[in-house]
Scaffold this motif. Structure first.
Motif, PDB file in Angstrom:
ATOM      1  N   ILE A 176       0.845  -1.195   0.000  1.00 48.39           N
ATOM      2  CA  ILE A 176       0.000   0.000   0.000  1.00 48.39           C
ATOM      3  C   ILE A 176       0.883   1.248   0.000  1.00 48.39           C
ATOM      4  O   ILE A 176       1.736   1.420   0.862  1.00 48.39           O
ATOM      5  CB  ILE A 176      -0.923   0.013   1.230  1.00 48.39           C
ATOM      6  CG1 ILE A 176      -1.821  -1.235   1.204  1.00 48.39           C
ATOM      7  CG2 ILE A 176      -1.786   1.270   1.243  1.00 48.39           C
ATOM      8  CD1 ILE A 176      -2.726  -1.335   2.399  1.00 48.39           C
ATOM      9  N   ILE A 177       0.672   2.107  -0.978  1.00 45.63           N
ATOM     10  CA  ILE A 177       1.363   3.385  -1.017  1.00 45.63           C
ATOM     11  C   ILE A 177       0.874   4.233   0.147  1.00 45.63           C
ATOM     12  O   ILE A 177      -0.289   4.174   0.531  1.00 45.63           O
ATOM     13  CB  ILE A 177       1.119   4.074  -2.365  1.00 45.63           C
ATOM     14  CG1 ILE A 177       1.754   3.239  -3.490  1.00 45.63           C
ATOM     15  CG2 ILE A 177       1.670   5.485  -2.397  1.00 45.63           C
ATOM     16  CD1 ILE A 177       1.472   3.739  -4.868  1.00 45.63           C
ATOM     17  N   ASP A 178       1.760   5.057   0.701  1.00 45.36           N
ATOM     18  CA  ASP A 178       1.400   5.904   1.837  1.00 45.36           C
ATOM     19  C   ASP A 178       0.127   6.684   1.558  1.00 45.36           C
ATOM     20  O   ASP A 178      -0.044   7.271   0.499  1.00 45.36           O
ATOM     21  CB  ASP A 178       2.537   6.886   2.143  1.00 45.36           C
ATOM     22  CG  ASP A 178       3.758   6.195   2.694  1.00 45.36           C
ATOM     23  OD1 ASP A 178       4.838   6.817   2.644  1.00 45.36           O
ATOM     24  OD2 ASP A 178       3.618   5.046   3.165  1.00 45.36           O
ATOM     25  N   GLY A 179      -0.758   6.716   2.530  1.00 37.25           N
ATOM     26  CA  GLY A 179      -1.978   7.501   2.409  1.00 37.25           C
ATOM     27  C   GLY A 179      -3.171   6.698   1.939  1.00 37.25           C
ATOM     28  O   GLY A 179      -4.259   7.229   1.812  1.00 37.25           O
ATOM     29  N   GLN A 180      -3.001   5.419   1.611  1.00 35.70           N
ATOM     30  CA  GLN A 180      -4.138   4.601   1.185  1.00 35.70           C
ATOM     31  C   GLN A 180      -5.191   4.533   2.288  1.00 35.70           C
ATOM     32  O   GLN A 180      -4.872   4.325   3.457  1.00 35.70           O
ATOM     33  CB  GLN A 180      -3.652   3.182   0.853  1.00 35.70           C
ATOM     34  CG  GLN A 180      -4.752   2.185   0.613  1.00 35.70           C
ATOM     35  CD  GLN A 180      -5.526   2.518  -0.645  1.00 35.70           C
ATOM     36  OE1 GLN A 180      -4.951   2.936  -1.623  1.00 35.70           O
ATOM     37  NE2 GLN A 180      -6.821   2.320  -0.624  1.00 35.70           N
ATOM     38  N   ILE A 181      -6.446   4.746   1.903  1.00 35.56           N
ATOM     39  CA  ILE A 181      -7.541   4.619   2.861  1.00 35.56           C
ATOM     40  C   ILE A 181      -8.015   3.171   2.817  1.00 35.56           C
ATOM     41  O   ILE A 181      -8.753   2.762   1.935  1.00 35.56           O
ATOM     42  CB  ILE A 181      -8.678   5.592   2.514  1.00 35.56           C
ATOM     43  CG1 ILE A 181      -8.143   7.033   2.498  1.00 35.56           C
ATOM     44  CG2 ILE A 181      -9.820   5.474   3.520  1.00 35.56           C
ATOM     45  CD1 ILE A 181      -9.143   8.046   2.014  1.00 35.56           C
ATOM     46  N   GLU A 182      -7.570   2.370   3.767  1.00 34.42           N
ATOM     47  CA  GLU A 182      -7.762   0.925   3.699  1.00 34.42           C
ATOM     48  C   GLU A 182      -9.227   0.533   3.737  1.00 34.42           C
ATOM     49  O   GLU A 182      -9.615  -0.469   3.153  1.00 34.42           O
ATOM     50  CB  GLU A 182      -6.989   0.251   4.828  1.00 34.42           C
ATOM     51  CG  GLU A 182      -6.861  -1.254   4.636  1.00 34.42           C
ATOM     52  CD  GLU A 182      -5.794  -1.813   5.548  1.00 34.42           C
ATOM     53  OE1 GLU A 182      -5.605  -3.031   5.515  1.00 34.42           O
ATOM     54  OE2 GLU A 182      -5.154  -1.045   6.273  1.00 34.42           O
ATOM     55  N   LYS A 183     -10.066   1.329   4.387  1.00 38.91           N
ATOM     56  CA  LYS A 183     -11.469   0.968   4.511  1.00 38.91           C
ATOM     57  C   LYS A 183     -12.197   1.003   3.169  1.00 38.91           C
ATOM     58  O   LYS A 183     -13.318   0.533   3.054  1.00 38.91           O
ATOM     59  CB  LYS A 183     -12.175   1.884   5.502  1.00 38.91           C
ATOM     60  CG  LYS A 183     -12.321   3.329   5.062  1.00 38.91           C
ATOM     61  CD  LYS A 183     -13.018   4.165   6.127  1.00 38.91           C
ATOM     62  CE  LYS A 183     -13.176   5.618   5.701  1.00 38.91           C
ATOM     63  NZ  LYS A 183     -13.820   6.434   6.744  1.00 38.91           N
ATOM     64  N   ARG A 184     -11.584   1.571   2.109  1.00 41.76           N
ATOM     65  CA  ARG A 184     -12.211   1.608   0.800  1.00 41.76           C
ATOM     66  C   ARG A 184     -11.932   0.339   0.010  1.00 41.76           C
ATOM     67  O   ARG A 184     -12.313   0.240  -1.151  1.00 41.76           O
ATOM     68  CB  ARG A 184     -11.747   2.850   0.036  1.00 41.76           C
ATOM     69  CG  ARG A 184     -12.231   4.135   0.714  1.00 41.76           C
ATOM     70  CD  ARG A 184     -11.609   5.371   0.147  1.00 41.76           C
ATOM     71  NE  ARG A 184     -12.107   5.662  -1.183  1.00 41.76           N
ATOM     72  CZ  ARG A 184     -11.800   6.781  -1.845  1.00 41.76           C
ATOM     73  NH1 ARG A 184     -10.991   7.679  -1.299  1.00 41.76           N
ATOM     74  NH2 ARG A 184     -12.285   6.998  -3.048  1.00 41.76           N
ATOM     75  N   ILE A 185     -11.247  -0.609   0.607  1.00 40.26           N
ATOM     76  CA  ILE A 185     -11.043  -1.919  -0.004  1.00 40.26           C
ATOM     77  C   ILE A 185     -11.999  -2.897   0.665  1.00 40.26           C
ATOM     78  O   ILE A 185     -11.912  -3.175   1.853  1.00 40.26           O
ATOM     79  CB  ILE A 185      -9.592  -2.394   0.165  1.00 40.26           C
ATOM     80  CG1 ILE A 185      -8.627  -1.406  -0.510  1.00 40.26           C
ATOM     81  CG2 ILE A 185      -9.412  -3.791  -0.422  1.00 40.26           C
ATOM     82  CD1 ILE A 185      -7.170  -1.736  -0.299  1.00 40.26           C
ATOM     83  N   ASP A 186     -12.932  -3.421  -0.120  1.00 39.13           N
ATOM     84  CA  ASP A 186     -13.923  -4.332   0.444  1.00 39.13           C
ATOM     85  C   ASP A 186     -13.229  -5.577   1.010  1.00 39.13           C
ATOM     86  O   ASP A 186     -12.296  -6.112   0.397  1.00 39.13           O
ATOM     87  CB  ASP A 186     -14.932  -4.727  -0.641  1.00 39.13           C
ATOM     88  CG  ASP A 186     -16.109  -5.486  -0.073  1.00 39.13           C
ATOM     89  OD1 ASP A 186     -15.985  -6.718   0.101  1.00 39.13           O
ATOM     90  OD2 ASP A 186     -17.143  -4.858   0.216  1.00 39.13           O
ATOM     91  N   PRO A 187     -13.668  -6.065   2.151  1.00 38.68           N
ATOM     92  CA  PRO A 187     -13.000  -7.215   2.779  1.00 38.68           C
ATOM     93  C   PRO A 187     -13.080  -8.497   1.957  1.00 38.68           C
ATOM     94  O   PRO A 187     -12.301  -9.426   2.207  1.00 38.68           O
ATOM     95  CB  PRO A 187     -13.726  -7.362   4.125  1.00 38.68           C
ATOM     96  CG  PRO A 187     -15.017  -6.632   3.958  1.00 38.68           C
ATOM     97  CD  PRO A 187     -14.743  -5.520   3.008  1.00 38.68           C
ATOM     98  N   THR A 188     -13.996  -8.571   1.013  1.00 32.28           N
ATOM     99  CA  THR A 188     -14.084  -9.777   0.184  1.00 32.28           C
ATOM    100  C   THR A 188     -13.127  -9.748  -1.006  1.00 32.28           C
ATOM    101  O   THR A 188     -13.013 -10.733  -1.736  1.00 32.28           O
ATOM    102  CB  THR A 188     -15.513  -9.986  -0.341  1.00 32.28           C
ATOM    103  OG1 THR A 188     -15.866  -8.893  -1.197  1.00 32.28           O
ATOM    104  CG2 THR A 188     -16.501 -10.085   0.802  1.00 32.28           C
TER     105      THR A 188
END
Length: 281
Positions: free
Chosen positions: A5-17
């Motif tokens: 993950i590049i710095d600053g990625q908003i992880e919650k925008r990646i669906d858990p599935t």
């Protein structure tokens, strides 16, 4: 699930599935929807939206601010019988809008690339085969099928349900009518349609939309008349064009296109019974 993950990625925008390969690189502010698969060696730029059930198989690079819609498959194995598992690529530029169920294949030979430029729109169920090279600001309408090794210039429009033979070239600002079967090269600024497709007229509307000057439009109309409405052969027509018409960038591009070696030949002019050519008079 391990992410690069590049710095600053908003992880919650990646669906858990979503399933993402450990060495995939995901840019900033990327949205990844449910049941997306992102494979080995994939690089996703900043601001990309990837909707549900997309597959980005392997060795694909996608630029910034692209939108990839539901069910699209990018980077899957070429449908070329010569392919023996070599490592090949898809490279996609910035700001492309790739609609539902589009398929884009990797190249056939080792190190080969299927290349797509910037600001293109590919509508539902378009197929782009191995080793195609597509420029910028291209619109490909629903269910058009592009065979391998095509070269498509900038600002081209391809109508829906069109099929295009392998190794065909399409020049800048050309327009292809829907349901056409394209089997030969289309020079820049031409409007074609039919099965088989033939040159119908000059794409004057396209020139108007892109704010061509009167000088530019007149030069291309004169080129069209000499090349497609005279009895001269190709060599004679090009010689006459060079002698009589001012060499604008558009005229120069037409000459270079026609004089470049072609596997399929340059498309001929058809009758004007379906699409009139009165606007070239």
């Amino acid at each position: 699930m391990t992410l690069s993950i590049i710095d600053g990625q908003i992880e919650k925008r990646i669906d858990p599935t979503a399933k993402i390969h450990p060495n995939a690189v995901i840019g900033k502010d990327v949205t990844i929807g449910p049941h997306v698969y992102i494979g080995e060696g994939v690089k996703i730029g900043n601001g990309v939206i990837i909707e549900a059930n997309v597959v980005i198989e392997k060795w694909v690079t996608i630029g910034n601010d692209c939108h990839i819609h539901y069910g699209t498959i990018i980077g899957n194995t070429t449908q070329d019988k010569k392919y023996k598992g070599e490592k090949s690529y898809v490279e996609i530029g910035h700001r492309n809008d790739i609609r539902e169920y589009v398929t884009i294949n990797r190249a056939t030979e080792k190190g080969g690339k299927t290349l797509i430029g910037n600001d293109n729109l590919f509508l539902t169920s378009v197929h782009i085969a191995h080793d195609c090279v597509i420029g910028n600001n291209v619109v490909i309408s629903n269910a058009a099928q592009l065979a391998g090794h095509l070269q498509i210039g900038n600002n081209v429009i391809i109508g829906g349900m069109t099929g295009i033979l392998q190794f065909t070239r399409i020049g800048d600002f050309a327009m292809v009518g829907g349901y056409s079967s394209v089997r030969q090269d289309i020079p820049p600024h031409m409007l074609v349609e039919g099965n088989p497709a033939v040159i119908r007229t000059l794409n004057s509307i396209g020139m108007d939309r892109h704010n061509y000057t009167n000088e530019q439009k007149k030069a291309m109309k004169d080129v069209y008349k000499i090349f497609y409405r005279s009895s001269l052969n190709t060599t004679q027509a090009i010689e006459k064009i060079r002698k009589e018409i001012k060499e604008t960038e558009e005229v120069k591009g037409f000459i270079e296109f026609v004089m470049t070696e072609s596997k399929n030949g340059i498309m001929k002019r058809g009758s004007a019974d379906k699409v009139g050519d009165s606007n070239t008079d």
